[in-house]
Design a protein around this motif. Structure first.
Motif, PDB file in Angstrom:
ATOM      1  N   VAL A 153       7.280   4.558  12.727  1.00 15.86           N
ATOM      2  CA  VAL A 153       5.884   4.294  11.996  1.00 15.86           C
ATOM      3  C   VAL A 153       4.872   6.131  11.361  1.00 15.86           C
ATOM      4  CG1 VAL A 153       3.980   3.727  11.797  1.00 15.86           C
ATOM      5  CG2 VAL A 153       5.692   2.269  13.256  1.00 15.86           C
ATOM      6  N   GLY A 154       5.044   6.735  12.178  1.00 17.40           N
ATOM      7  CA  GLY A 154       3.727   7.705  11.547  1.00 17.40           C
ATOM      8  C   GLY A 154       4.801   8.710  10.629  1.00 17.40           C
ATOM      9  N   LEU A 155       5.710   9.083  10.401  1.00 17.16           N
ATOM     10  CA  LEU A 155       6.836   9.445   9.848  1.00 17.16           C
ATOM     11  C   LEU A 155       7.030   8.858   8.416  1.00 17.16           C
ATOM     12  CD1 LEU A 155       8.854  11.935   9.610  1.00 17.16           C
ATOM     13  CD2 LEU A 155      10.804  10.819   9.416  1.00 17.16           C
ATOM     14  N   ALA A 156       7.145   7.252   8.814  1.00 15.28           N
ATOM     15  CA  ALA A 156       7.020   7.131   6.973  1.00 15.28           C
ATOM     16  C   ALA A 156       5.929   7.276   6.705  1.00 15.28           C
ATOM     17  CB  ALA A 156       7.215   4.928   7.307  1.00 15.28           C
ATOM     18  N   ASP A 161       5.479   8.382  -0.149  1.00 14.13           N
ATOM     19  CA  ASP A 161       5.433   8.519  -1.514  1.00 14.13           C
ATOM     20  C   ASP A 161       7.103  10.033  -1.503  1.00 14.13           C
ATOM     21  OD1 ASP A 161       3.062   7.973  -2.751  1.00 14.13           O
ATOM     22  OD2 ASP A 161       2.132   9.747  -2.327  1.00 14.13           O
ATOM     23  N   THR A 162       7.894   9.886  -0.820  1.00 15.74           N
ATOM     24  CA  THR A 162       9.325  10.673  -0.560  1.00 15.74           C
ATOM     25  C   THR A 162      10.391  10.008  -1.488  1.00 15.74           C
ATOM     26  OG1 THR A 162       8.151  12.064   1.149  1.00 15.74           O
ATOM     27  CG2 THR A 162      11.239  11.685   0.803  1.00 15.74           C
ATOM     28  N   ILE A 163      10.663  10.176  -2.212  1.00 19.69           N
ATOM     29  CA  ILE A 163      11.702   8.998  -3.437  1.00 19.69           C
ATOM     30  C   ILE A 163      13.277   9.622  -2.788  1.00 19.69           C
ATOM     31  CG2 ILE A 163      12.294   7.780  -5.343  1.00 19.69           C
ATOM     32  CD1 ILE A 163       9.284   7.565  -4.378  1.00 19.69           C
ATOM     33  N   VAL A 164      13.836   8.954  -2.237  1.00 21.10           N
ATOM     34  CA  VAL A 164      14.818   9.194  -1.887  1.00 21.10           C
ATOM     35  C   VAL A 164      16.530   8.687  -2.336  1.00 21.10           C
ATOM     36  CG1 VAL A 164      15.028  10.889   0.275  1.00 21.10           C
ATOM     37  CG2 VAL A 164      15.271   7.839   0.506  1.00 21.10           C
ATOM     38  N   PRO A 165      17.874   8.389  -2.402  1.00 21.83           N
ATOM     39  CA  PRO A 165      18.661   7.206  -3.122  1.00 21.83           C
ATOM     40  C   PRO A 165      18.844   6.984  -1.278  1.00 21.83           C
ATOM     41  CG  PRO A 165      19.497   9.608  -3.254  1.00 21.83           C
ATOM     42  CD  PRO A 165      18.362  10.033  -2.247  1.00 21.83           C
ATOM     43  N   ASN A 166      19.417   5.511  -1.017  1.00 23.16           N
ATOM     44  CA  ASN A 166      19.242   4.454  -0.468  1.00 23.16           C
ATOM     45  C   ASN A 166      20.601   4.173  -0.738  1.00 23.16           C
ATOM     46  OD1 ASN A 166      16.463   2.318   0.421  1.00 23.16           O
ATOM     47  ND2 ASN A 166      16.588   4.761   0.888  1.00 23.16           N
ATOM     48  N   HIS A 180       9.155   3.674   3.233  1.00 24.67           N
ATOM     49  CA  HIS A 180       9.746   2.365   2.866  1.00 24.67           C
ATOM     50  C   HIS A 180      11.251   2.350   3.924  1.00 24.67           C
ATOM     51  CE1 HIS A 180      11.917  -1.390   1.429  1.00 24.67           C
ATOM     52  NE2 HIS A 180      10.182  -1.816   1.236  1.00 24.67           N
ATOM     53  N   TYR A 181      11.826   3.255   3.687  1.00 26.09           N
ATOM     54  CA  TYR A 181      13.399   2.944   4.913  1.00 26.09           C
ATOM     55  C   TYR A 181      12.745   3.089   5.357  1.00 26.09           C
ATOM     56  CZ  TYR A 181      17.527   4.854   6.805  1.00 26.09           C
ATOM     57  OH  TYR A 181      18.946   5.547   7.308  1.00 26.09           O
ATOM     58  N   ARG A 463       7.454  -1.531  -8.236  1.00 29.62           N
ATOM     59  CA  ARG A 463       8.355  -2.681  -7.897  1.00 29.62           C
ATOM     60  C   ARG A 463       6.768  -3.748  -7.142  1.00 29.62           C
ATOM     61  NH1 ARG A 463      12.650  -1.935  -9.141  1.00 29.62           N
ATOM     62  NH2 ARG A 463      14.795  -1.529  -7.759  1.00 29.62           N
ATOM     63  N   ALA A 464       7.017  -4.725  -7.471  1.00 29.51           N
ATOM     64  CA  ALA A 464       6.281  -6.313  -7.236  1.00 29.51           C
ATOM     65  C   ALA A 464       6.492  -7.100  -6.512  1.00 29.51           C
ATOM     66  CB  ALA A 464       6.229  -6.601  -8.818  1.00 29.51           C
ATOM     67  N   THR A 465       7.916  -6.874  -5.510  1.00 26.99           N
ATOM     68  CA  THR A 465       7.865  -7.388  -4.370  1.00 26.99           C
ATOM     69  C   THR A 465       7.144  -7.492  -2.952  1.00 26.99           C
ATOM     70  OG1 THR A 465      10.182  -7.853  -5.485  1.00 26.99           O
ATOM     71  CG2 THR A 465      10.116  -8.176  -3.472  1.00 26.99           C
ATOM     72  N   SER A 466       6.845  -8.582  -2.991  1.00 28.16           N
ATOM     73  CA  SER A 466       6.221  -8.553  -1.327  1.00 28.16           C
ATOM     74  C   SER A 466       7.454  -7.997  -0.686  1.00 28.16           C
ATOM     75  CB  SER A 466       5.917  -9.891  -0.832  1.00 28.16           C
ATOM     76  OG  SER A 466       5.326  -9.664   0.586  1.00 28.16           O
ATOM     77  N   GLY A 467       6.379  -6.509   0.723  1.00 26.92           N
ATOM     78  CA  GLY A 467       7.749  -5.832   0.983  1.00 26.92           C
ATOM     79  C   GLY A 467       8.247  -5.100   0.883  1.00 26.92           C
ATOM     80  N   GLY A 468       8.120  -4.423  -0.788  1.00 24.89           N
ATOM     81  CA  GLY A 468       8.786  -3.839  -1.761  1.00 24.89           C
ATOM     82  C   GLY A 468       8.376  -2.664  -1.101  1.00 24.89           C
TER      83      GLY A 468
END
Length: 522
Positions: A153-156, A161-166, A180-181, A463-468
């Protein structure tokens, strides 16, 4: 004689602490300050420990209930105390069964001490120490699970703001916040924590006083026994106590170990794929046992820590299969799945995997720029074209999806990256995709909007999804994840404190009895 499985034997050997001889120290000069004595080490809560606690509790309870002669009780208490004290000495005998513990009691206090055995059996006493030891192991596992989850969680929080491919199906799918990942894995570990709490309730029940399988005419106070041993409840049905429940418990704990091992392996394998890249965006920091060099290829830095973590997870998974296999096709009450060393080793294997996972998280080097470059080199943002056309311009998703697919096909044929795609070609492809339909015949997006729609950073933020992964949801989920970790810490402390208080209460009551025997000698 049944031969143990090789993997179980190996794991048990690894789980047992190595005993090393202490190096002889030179004499301390008289003028030198004497070192402060080290605090006495608490005896391990092994089967011997719990057999001792059960005998202490039996002496106290039966004396107070008038089931044991009060004139005899101090002498019997002193005998119990001697066996426990002798076992706590270096090299002392610490038998793990009732039938090997009892001769030491007789030696210390004579045959009268076997009065304590009324209303008891190896069946319920062994079931009790197995539950008590498994209960302690669950708290150890919960502790390490929370430590690893806290690192996650600390790393999250650092990589919101780090955007990566999933990836889905092993193929780059969509851009996402790395934070988020990571919170996704934190949610999985939170379910493991829930499983521990739920299982703990079922393990934290005392079988003591049920004797073999249907009780006895001796009215041992089961509730007081449970309280003194730190249990919150009783296994109600006497047959269930040692014949069924004690076989269920390791199987249920094994399911938790399985879930933890699978989550560990899933994470490791996702990071591992980075090492197939010539320019990864996630690597382990070199040194400190994280990586090792190849004996033949100078360029290689092999991810040894990832390999070890995966291996630990696989070992845990292997050991977790044991209780179910050993419980299969045996009559109720058999000892096959109940072995304390095997079940403790199983839990310890999950703890080891979590410890290594924690090391992996602390050793990761993440390059946001390289991850963004990777995203902009592929078309992981293409679905957003269809989404925006549907949401903003009411174009049915499948029509917009067809348009986006044609854009991607054209781009890959011409080796065009998303940020370089010519807007006039986008207009042309759109017109061909909707030609003759009832939908707008011109691409409703202007060039600026077309390009912003393909921006991975904008996609994640919008993104507008709850949990996004959008900023507001990330802050909410981070806050809730930290609150859950704090609540789990409190739960662990409260469970341990309850056991410690109960055993301290027993010590006070028992010491009063044993002490009165010494005063009579005086």
């Amino acid at each position: 004689m049944r031969q143990p499985l090789t993997i179980l034997s190996l794991a048990l050997a690894l789980a047992l602490p190595a005993v090393t001889a202490s190096a002889q120290q030179p004499a301390t000069p008289a003028s030198a300050a004497a070192p402060a004595p080290s605090p006495a080490k608490a005896p391990p809560r092994d089967p011997f420990f719990w057999l001792g606690e059960m005998n202490k509790a039996t002496t106290v309870i039966n004396t107070e209930a008038g089931l044991l002669d009060k004139a005899m009780a101090p002498r019997l208490a002193a005998g119990v105390a001697k066996v426990i004290n002798d076992g706590n000495q270096p090299g002392g005998k610490r038998p793990a069964t009732v039938i090997t513990f009892e001769p030491l009691l007789i030696q210390a206090a004579g045959q009268d001490i076997t009065l304590l055995h009324a209303g008891r059996s190896s069946q319920d006493m062994h079931a009790t120490y197995r539950a008590a030891i498994l209960r302690d192991k669950l708290l150890e596992l919960a502790d390490q699970l929370n430590a690893t989850a806290r690192t996650l969680v600390g790393l999250a929080g650092k990589h919101v703001d780090t955007i990566v491919p999933n990836y889905t199906n092993g193929v780059a799918a969509q851009p996402n916040s790395y934070g988020h990942y990571l919170l996704g894995f934190a949610a999985a570990l939170d379910r493991d924590a829930q499983r521990i709490r739920e299982t703990y309730v079922r393990v934290d029940r005392s079988p003591m006083g049920t004797t073999v399988l249907n009780g006895t005419s001796w009215p041992l106070d089961r509730k007081r026994m449970a309280q003194y041993l730190g249990f919150n409840a009783l296994v109600d049905n006497a047959y269930d106590a040692s014949q069924l429940s004690s076989m269920d418990e390791p199987v249920e704990v094994a399911s938790i170990v399985t879930a933890i091992a699978l989550h560990t392996g899933n994470f490791v394998e996702d990071v591992m794929t980075q090492y197939a890249q010539s320019r990864p965006w996630i690597l382990l920091q070199e040194g400190g046992g994280n990586t090792y060099v190849s004996s033949a290829m100078p360029q290689k830095r092999n991810p040894g820590l990832l390999n070890d973590t995966r291996s630990d997870a696989s070992t845990a998974l292997t050991l977790a299969m044991g209780p179910a296999i050993q419980t299969h096709n045996i009559t109720p009450g058999m000892s096959d799945p109940k072995d304390v060393k095997q079940n403790s080793a199983m839990v310890d294997s999950a703890i080891s995997a979590l410890k290594r996972w924690d090391r992996v998280l602390k050793a990761m080097v993440i390059s946001p720029d390289r991850a963004l470059e990777e995203l902009n080199s592929d078309w992981t943002a293409s679905q957003e074209l269809a989404d925006v056309l549907m949401r903003k311009y009411k174009l049915p998703f499948r029509v917009g999806h067809h348009f986006a697919s044609e854009v991607v096909e054209y781009a890959k044929a011409k080796d065009i990256k998303p940020l370089d795609f010519p807007y006039d070609q986008a207009r042309r492809i759109y017109e061909e995709a909707v030609k003759g339909s009832k939908y707008p015949q011109e691409l409703p997006m202007d060039e600026k909007e077309f390009r912003s729609t393909l921006d991975p950073i904008a996609i994640v933020k919008n993104r507008a999804t709850s949990g996004g992964p959008q900023p507001a949801e990330m802050q909410r989920m981070l806050k809730e994840a930290n609150e859950k970790l704090a609540a789990q810490d409190t739960w662990i402390r409260e469970r341990r404190a309850h056991i410690d208080r109960s055993l301290a209460d027993l010590d006070r009551a028992f010491s009063s009895l044993a002490g009165s025997a010494e005063s009579r000698k005086d």
